[in-house]
Design a protein around this motif. Structure first.
Motif, PDB file in Angstrom:
ATOM      1  N   ASN A  75      75.534  43.704 -11.485  1.00  0.00           N
ATOM      2  CA  ASN A  75      75.834  42.335 -11.065  1.00  0.00           C
ATOM      3  C   ASN A  75      77.068  42.235 -10.168  1.00  0.00           C
ATOM      4  O   ASN A  75      77.234  41.242  -9.473  1.00  0.00           O
ATOM      5  CB  ASN A  75      76.031  41.431 -12.284  1.00  0.00           C
ATOM      6  N   PHE A  76      77.946  43.234 -10.176  1.00  0.00           N
ATOM      7  CA  PHE A  76      79.118  43.210  -9.308  1.00  0.00           C
ATOM      8  C   PHE A  76      78.777  43.606  -7.874  1.00  0.00           C
ATOM      9  O   PHE A  76      79.585  43.436  -6.972  1.00  0.00           O
ATOM     10  CB  PHE A  76      80.218  44.130  -9.840  1.00  0.00           C
ATOM     11  N   HIS A  77      77.604  44.151  -7.654  1.00  0.00           N
ATOM     12  CA  HIS A  77      77.189  44.576  -6.322  1.00  0.00           C
ATOM     13  C   HIS A  77      76.444  43.444  -5.623  1.00  0.00           C
ATOM     14  O   HIS A  77      75.686  42.703  -6.248  1.00  0.00           O
ATOM     15  CB  HIS A  77      76.301  45.818  -6.419  1.00  0.00           C
ATOM     16  N   ARG A  78      76.671  43.317  -4.307  1.00  0.00           N
ATOM     17  CA  ARG A  78      76.037  42.249  -3.516  1.00  0.00           C
ATOM     18  C   ARG A  78      74.526  42.468  -3.466  1.00  0.00           C
ATOM     19  O   ARG A  78      74.043  43.529  -3.108  1.00  0.00           O
ATOM     20  CB  ARG A  78      76.601  42.233  -2.098  1.00  0.00           C
ATOM     21  N   LYS A  79      73.785  41.444  -3.851  1.00  0.00           N
ATOM     22  CA  LYS A  79      72.329  41.517  -3.901  1.00  0.00           C
ATOM     23  C   LYS A  79      71.744  41.107  -2.553  1.00  0.00           C
ATOM     24  O   LYS A  79      72.085  40.065  -2.006  1.00  0.00           O
ATOM     25  CB  LYS A  79      71.800  40.587  -4.996  1.00  0.00           C
ATOM     26  N   GLU A  80      70.867  41.959  -2.009  1.00  0.00           N
ATOM     27  CA  GLU A  80      70.181  41.680  -0.753  1.00  0.00           C
ATOM     28  C   GLU A  80      68.685  41.643  -1.039  1.00  0.00           C
ATOM     29  O   GLU A  80      68.130  42.623  -1.520  1.00  0.00           O
ATOM     30  CB  GLU A  80      70.478  42.761   0.268  1.00  0.00           C
ATOM     31  N   VAL A  81      68.055  40.521  -0.741  1.00  0.00           N
ATOM     32  CA  VAL A  81      66.621  40.374  -0.986  1.00  0.00           C
ATOM     33  C   VAL A  81      65.919  40.208   0.352  1.00  0.00           C
ATOM     34  O   VAL A  81      66.223  39.278   1.108  1.00  0.00           O
ATOM     35  CB  VAL A  81      66.322  39.153  -1.890  1.00  0.00           C
ATOM     36  N   ASP A  82      65.014  41.107   0.675  1.00  0.00           N
ATOM     37  CA  ASP A  82      64.167  40.983   1.852  1.00  0.00           C
ATOM     38  C   ASP A  82      62.787  40.579   1.385  1.00  0.00           C
ATOM     39  O   ASP A  82      62.221  41.190   0.482  1.00  0.00           O
ATOM     40  CB  ASP A  82      64.087  42.302   2.621  1.00  0.00           C
ATOM     41  N   VAL A  83      62.245  39.532   2.006  1.00  0.00           N
ATOM     42  CA  VAL A  83      60.927  39.030   1.649  1.00  0.00           C
ATOM     43  C   VAL A  83      60.006  39.244   2.836  1.00  0.00           C
ATOM     44  O   VAL A  83      60.337  38.872   3.959  1.00  0.00           O
ATOM     45  CB  VAL A  83      60.971  37.531   1.282  1.00  0.00           C
ATOM     46  N   GLU A  84      58.865  39.853   2.591  1.00  0.00           N
ATOM     47  CA  GLU A  84      57.865  40.058   3.630  1.00  0.00           C
ATOM     48  C   GLU A  84      56.618  39.299   3.235  1.00  0.00           C
ATOM     49  O   GLU A  84      56.076  39.504   2.162  1.00  0.00           O
ATOM     50  CB  GLU A  84      57.564  41.555   3.796  1.00  0.00           C
ATOM     51  N   VAL A  85      56.165  38.414   4.103  1.00  0.00           N
ATOM     52  CA  VAL A  85      54.955  37.636   3.846  1.00  0.00           C
ATOM     53  C   VAL A  85      53.902  38.074   4.842  1.00  0.00           C
ATOM     54  O   VAL A  85      54.114  37.982   6.050  1.00  0.00           O
ATOM     55  CB  VAL A  85      55.228  36.121   3.992  1.00  0.00           C
ATOM     56  N   VAL A  86      52.787  38.579   4.338  1.00  0.00           N
ATOM     57  CA  VAL A  86      51.678  38.976   5.183  1.00  0.00           C
ATOM     58  C   VAL A  86      50.639  37.874   5.072  1.00  0.00           C
ATOM     59  O   VAL A  86      50.140  37.574   3.997  1.00  0.00           O
ATOM     60  CB  VAL A  86      51.084  40.334   4.749  1.00  0.00           C
ATOM     61  N   CYS A  87      50.325  37.259   6.199  1.00  0.00           N
ATOM     62  CA  CYS A  87      49.448  36.090   6.227  1.00  0.00           C
ATOM     63  C   CYS A  87      48.220  36.377   7.082  1.00  0.00           C
ATOM     64  O   CYS A  87      48.361  36.807   8.231  1.00  0.00           O
ATOM     65  CB  CYS A  87      50.232  34.908   6.793  1.00  0.00           C
ATOM     66  N   GLU A  88      47.047  36.155   6.555  1.00  0.00           N
ATOM     67  CA  GLU A  88      45.821  36.288   7.320  1.00  0.00           C
ATOM     68  C   GLU A  88      45.276  34.908   7.613  1.00  0.00           C
ATOM     69  O   GLU A  88      45.116  34.084   6.732  1.00  0.00           O
ATOM     70  CB  GLU A  88      44.793  37.116   6.547  1.00  0.00           C
ATOM     71  N   SER A  89      45.020  34.655   8.898  1.00  0.00           N
ATOM     72  CA  SER A  89      44.484  33.352   9.282  1.00  0.00           C
ATOM     73  C   SER A  89      43.347  33.559  10.270  1.00  0.00           C
ATOM     74  O   SER A  89      43.254  34.577  10.939  1.00  0.00           O
ATOM     75  CB  SER A  89      45.580  32.485   9.899  1.00  0.00           C
ATOM     76  N   SER A  90      42.476  32.580  10.326  1.00  0.00           N
ATOM     77  CA  SER A  90      41.374  32.677  11.286  1.00  0.00           C
ATOM     78  C   SER A  90      41.771  31.985  12.572  1.00  0.00           C
ATOM     79  O   SER A  90      42.488  30.985  12.573  1.00  0.00           O
ATOM     80  CB  SER A  90      40.114  32.031  10.705  1.00  0.00           C
TER      81      SER A  90
END
Length: 92
Positions: A75-90
């Motif tokens: 918890n003392f370390h800086r948290k980095e969150v990367d979010v990848e959204v893969v979206c399929e559309s027509s």
């Protein structure tokens, strides 16, 4: 014809993408430099210089939450969150 759209963003960004037929979200969590103030008890500010969290033990154990480099809790370390959204559309 199906198009595939990949969006990589930080968790704090909340922008909407075009409507999707189906989407998959992938979160990658990393812990960066240690931010524990080792001089707080004497009213100062000093960090130890640990640049990245490295677990001391296996994931899911209590040792997995302690950094092997500096001995601090994760918890003392800086948290980095990367979010990848893969979206399929027509296409229209």
């Amino acid at each position: 014809m199906k198009n595939k759209q990949v969006v990589v963003r930080r968790e704090s960004s909340r922008r909407r993408t075009r409507s999707c037929i189906s989407s998959t979200t992938i979160k990658e969590v990393r812990y960066g430099e240690c931010q524990k103030n080792h001089a707080a008890s004497i009213g100062g500010y000093a960090v130890d210089g640990c640049r990245e969290f490295m677990a001391s033990g296996e994931e899911g154990t209590s040792r997995g939450l302690v950094c092997a480099a500096c001995g601090c809790h994760r918890n003392f370390h800086r948290k980095e969150v990367d979010v990848e959204v893969v979206c399929e559309s027509s296409s229209p």
